[in-house]
Scaffold this motif. Structure first.
Motif, mmCIF file in Angstrom:
data_model
loop_
_atom_site.group_PDB
_atom_site.id
_atom_site.type_symbol
_atom_site.label_atom_id
_atom_site.label_comp_id
_atom_site.label_asym_id
_atom_site.label_seq_id
_atom_site.Cartn_x
_atom_site.Cartn_y
_atom_site.Cartn_z
ATOM 1 N N GLY A 168 0.412 -1.307 -0.114
ATOM 2 C CA GLY A 168 -0.095 0.181 -0.179
ATOM 3 C C GLY A 168 1.001 1.530 0.180
ATOM 4 O O GLY A 168 2.118 0.758 -0.017
ATOM 5 N N SER A 191 -0.234 -1.584 -4.255
ATOM 6 C CA SER A 191 -1.660 -1.188 -4.372
ATOM 7 C C SER A 191 -2.455 -1.815 -5.006
ATOM 8 O O SER A 191 -2.300 -2.295 -6.007
ATOM 9 N N SER A 192 -3.297 -0.833 -4.595
ATOM 10 C CA SER A 192 -4.649 -2.024 -6.044
ATOM 11 C C SER A 192 -4.795 -0.695 -6.834
ATOM 12 O O SER A 192 -6.187 -0.663 -7.826
ATOM 13 N N SER A 193 -4.379 0.383 -6.876
ATOM 14 C CA SER A 193 -4.423 2.487 -7.601
ATOM 15 C C SER A 193 -3.368 1.871 -8.432
ATOM 16 O O SER A 193 -2.352 1.997 -7.585
ATOM 17 N N LYS A 327 -8.557 3.830 0.632
ATOM 18 C CA LYS A 327 -8.091 4.142 -0.161
ATOM 19 C C LYS A 327 -8.133 5.506 -1.242
ATOM 20 O O LYS A 327 -7.207 5.644 -2.292
ATOM 21 N N GLN A 328 -8.058 6.120 -0.737
ATOM 22 C CA GLN A 328 -8.005 7.882 -0.582
ATOM 23 C C GLN A 328 -7.191 8.975 -0.511
ATOM 24 O O GLN A 328 -6.827 10.323 -0.993
#
Length: 337
Positions: A168, A191-193, A327-328
């Motif tokens: 992350g 990360s998922s982004s 997540k932001q």
């Protein structure tokens, strides 16, 4: 003075701005005019009543903050009026290995925290901050930075050429990236982004893995390193620990520093730990000696913490909502005092 308090019970809805008497420092104590504080997942768990700490209501939250010493009590010799300081999370954890008796006195639970205009701390529990940092930047150091520093440098023995896997893009992981680069290590970050991964690359990450696109990110890490990584900072907990161990090389080190995905791993087979001769270490942040050494390194390298957003103190509820969403943000969330 103004302060944020939990008044009658747990929950973000219980946070209120109140007026309290300005405290007076006693013997060996210092009065700090707080200027900024940063938010940690620990704070959210304390406010929600999830973390089992024995707090007394009304309670002032937040563990991390920085400010200026404006008065000192009788017998104070370490700290002086005008010093820019931050508080150590565990006020009596000065050196050596963690001990139960020194870990009990932690700011932001069970001790009152730093979400107030003025805070009194023992002189032994504060550390001067690097001159080049703003108060907002310095407020991010006590937990996120010191956790990454202690686990990688002090206990992990990170060396140039090692490979570190970070999960992350929150505060601990981004500090882990910065400290790893400082020592000449290379970093894989997950990360998922993709947007966040691009920011991590811009900061110097060697490789990135989108775990939404590559669910077997541990296997990918093994492929990238031809045998496994030297260190993992695991912030996920229950959902990530097994894969974190799998991503290690033989003789590698796993540092458990968070529990974002939960605390319990049902029926876990420890064979992989034995086969890899892995070191698994739990984090209790770090002692004051570690904090002071870290600050010297930060000052020497002119390192600047990564701050995503700064809120005024009266919007602390919005800051915690951003933290809870998870997540932001990228780096740290800070409130000005």
């Amino acid at each position: 003075m103004k302060a944020i308090q939990l008044t009658n019970g747990f929950g973000l809805e219980e946070l209120t701005m109140t007026e309290l008497d300005k405290p007076t420092p006693g013997p060996k104590e210092v009065l700090i005019r707080m200027r900024a504080a940063s938010l940690n997942y620990r704070d959210l768990m304390v406010l929600s009543g999830v973390m089992p700490v024995d707090i007394k209501f009304p309670f002032i939250p937040l563990s991390d903050g920085a400010g200026e010493v404006v008065a000192v009590g009788q017998g104070v010799t370490r700290i002086h009026v005008g010093n820019r300081v931050a508080g150590n999370l565990q006020q009596r954890f000065l050196a050596g290995n963690p001990r139960a008796e020194v870990l009990a006195d932690s700011l932001g639970g069970p001790l009152n925290g730093v979400a107030a205009e003025y805070v009194v701390l023992h002189e032994d529990g504060v550390v001067p901050i690097p001159d080049h940092l703003t108060y907002e930047e310095a407020s991010t150091l006590p937990i996120a930075a010191l956790t990454a520093w202690s686990m990688l440098i002090e206990y992990g023995g990170l060396q140039a050429g090692d490979t570190v896997l970070l999960q992350g893009t929150g505060g601990v992981s981004i500090f882990g990236l910065q400290f790893s680069l400082m020592t000449g290590a290379r970093v894989i970050i997950t990360s998922s982004s993709n947007a966040k991964l691009e920011r991590a690359k811009a900061l110097g990450a060697w490789q990135t893995i989108n775990y939404s696109e590559v669910p077997d990110w541990d296997q990918k890490a093994l492929e990238l390193t031809d045998g496994g990584v030297d260190h993992v900072l695991d912030v996920g907990g229950a959902a990530t620990m097994v894969k974190s161990i799998n991503a290690l090389r033989t003789g590698g080190t796993l540092s458990m520093v968070g529990f974002l995905s939960g605390l319990t791993i049902p029926e876990y087979d420890v064979t992989s730990i034995l086969q890899k001769a892995a070191t698994v270490r739990g984090s209790q942040v770090g002692n004051r000696d570690h904090f002071e050494k870290m600050n010297r390194a930060i000052a020497h390298h002119r390192l600047h913490p990564v701050i995503d957003r700064v809120f005024p103190l009266d919007r602390i509820g919005e800051a915690f909502a951003l933290l809870a969403e998870g997540k932001q943000y990228f780096g740290k969330i800070v409130v000005q005092i």
